[in-house]
Design an enzyme around this catalytic site. Structure first.
Site, PDB file in Angstrom:
ATOM      1  N   CYS A 123      48.852 -34.421 -59.214  1.00  0.00           N
ATOM      2  CA  CYS A 123      48.593 -35.603 -58.383  1.00  0.00           C
ATOM      3  C   CYS A 123      49.319 -36.852 -58.865  1.00  0.00           C
ATOM      4  CB  CYS A 123      47.098 -35.849 -58.255  1.00  0.00           C
ATOM      5  SG  CYS A 123      46.259 -36.226 -59.809  1.00  0.00           S
ATOM      6  N   LYS A 200      34.455 -29.818 -60.768  1.00  0.00           N
ATOM      7  CA  LYS A 200      34.983 -31.155 -60.487  1.00  0.00           C
ATOM      8  C   LYS A 200      34.658 -31.508 -59.048  1.00  0.00           C
ATOM      9  CE  LYS A 200      39.252 -33.892 -60.532  1.00  0.00           C
ATOM     10  NZ  LYS A 200      40.701 -33.876 -60.824  1.00  0.00           N
ATOM     11  N   LYS A 253      32.693 -32.802 -64.185  1.00  0.00           N
ATOM     12  CA  LYS A 253      33.219 -34.127 -63.865  1.00  0.00           C
ATOM     13  C   LYS A 253      32.818 -34.506 -62.441  1.00  0.00           C
ATOM     14  CE  LYS A 253      37.663 -36.575 -63.505  1.00  0.00           C
ATOM     15  NZ  LYS A 253      39.130 -36.453 -63.552  1.00  0.00           N
ATOM     16  N   TYR A 318      36.129 -43.227 -71.697  1.00  0.00           N
ATOM     17  CA  TYR A 318      36.935 -44.419 -71.947  1.00  0.00           C
ATOM     18  C   TYR A 318      36.251 -45.370 -72.924  1.00  0.00           C
ATOM     19  CZ  TYR A 318      39.243 -42.590 -67.815  1.00  0.00           C
ATOM     20  OH  TYR A 318      39.888 -41.758 -66.931  1.00  0.00           O
TER      21      TYR A 318
END
Length: 331
Positions: A123, A200, A253, A318
């Site tokens: 992607c 996902k 996810k 993150y």
């Protein structure tokens, strides 16, 4: 004799609470994502506006940031690449001298003990923004599954050749774990594990990531290959298929809204389970903290602890470097 439960006995002071604490978080549980950009500007460092504290980085800036994080105790990273040029078949994803391949070599040369995981997808590299092949000129967003497998396998092999420790296919094409496993084995990389994005979901929580990775689909959406958020039984079928095809790790996810799925995967399979705390989860915590609506550090730790309690052995987040910098998790 007391006739009721006195749970407070084990909560009465910090040492007692720490003694009986069931789950902990340390650097070994955490993986930090990085976005590396193909650019001639060695000092390139672009803030991602929807993800405060996260940047697109040149190779040189990536090395600087990773050096700081390794000094703090960081042990694992996952890399996402942003090429200088994109095309309809994502050619830069499997280019031997592509941006992720260069980043792998640079990091492994400087930090040989750092565990480098690579996201395997198309992607970020396709002109249309989808995770697989479209027919040239197609504006429906209909991804062609089986032809995509060959390209994903090529990308995984190129990452292994560059020195990646783990490859992580995130595309959600049917059969991609088997295709990657067979390609790795055939090219002398039977020792390289596959960390599959097994479950996902087609989630609205990915919005900030698409700014970071410049991977928004130009038309259509990803609902024909990513999972429906309403489904849980399907998640078990997806995970079982990836286990049968040779996956070594299973990723769920997003993470926070899917802790029930993390627990189901943990209870059903003996492989290590990773939870990906995605961009939207991170951005909501950071935005609320910036506005003084929450204590950002405490909410961050609570969110990570919840994922460990749900059954995650590994958390891709993150928050990783910030947690280490503030010594909120042990190195």
């Amino acid at each position: 004799m007391s006739d009721f439960f006195r749970g407070r006995r084990l909560r009465r002071n910090a040492p007692m609470r720490e003694l009986v604490r069931e789950h902990d978080i340390s650097a070994r549980h955490l993986v930090m994502p990085y976005f590396v950009v193909e650019t001639d500007d060695a000092g390139f460092r672009k803030p991602i506006t929807s993800m405060p504290g996260i940047f697109q980085l040149s190779l040189a800036e990536l090395e600087k940031d990773v050096a700081e994080a390794v000094a703090l105790g960081m042990r694992s990273v996952i890399l996402f690449g942003i090429p200088a040029a994109k095309d309809y078949k994502g050619s830069e994803a499997y280019n031997h001298d592509g941006i992720v391949q260069k980043a792998i070599r640079r990091l492994k040369e400087r930090f040989p003990d750092l565990l480098v995981i690579t996201d395997v997808c198309l992607c970020e590299y396709t002109s249309h923004g989808h995770c697989g092949l479209l027919r040239q000129g197609d504006t429906t967003g209909e991804v062609h599954n089986d032809p995509t497998l060959t390209l994903l396998a090529k990308a995984a092999v190129s990452h292994a050749e560059a020195g990646a420790d783990i490859v992580a296919p995130s595309d959600m094409m049917d059969g991609r774990v088997l295709a990657i496993r067979e390609a790795l084995d055939a090219n002398g990389f039977s020792h390289i594990p596959v960390m599959s994005y097994a479950v996902k979901y087609a989630s609205a929580f990915y919005g900030p990531f698409r700014e970071a990775a410049e991977s928004t689909p130009q038309h259509g959406d990803r609902k024909t290959y990513q999972m429906d958020p309403a489904n849980s039984r399907e998640a078990m079928r997806e995970a079982a298929a990836d286990v049968a095809e040779g996956a070594d790790f299973l990723i769920v996810k997003p993470a926070g809204p899917y802790m029930d799925i993390i627990r189901m995967v943990r209870d059903s399979f003996d492989l290590p389970v990773a939870a990906y705390q995605v961009s939207g989860e991170y951005s909501m915590i950071k935005a609320a903290a910036i506005n003084d609506w929450i204590d950002g550090d405490k909410v961050a730790m609570e969110s990570l602890t919840g994922l460990r309690r749900a059954g995650a052995d590994i958390i891709i987040s993150y928050l990783t470097v910030e947690m280490l910098r503030k010594k909120l998790v042990s190195a």
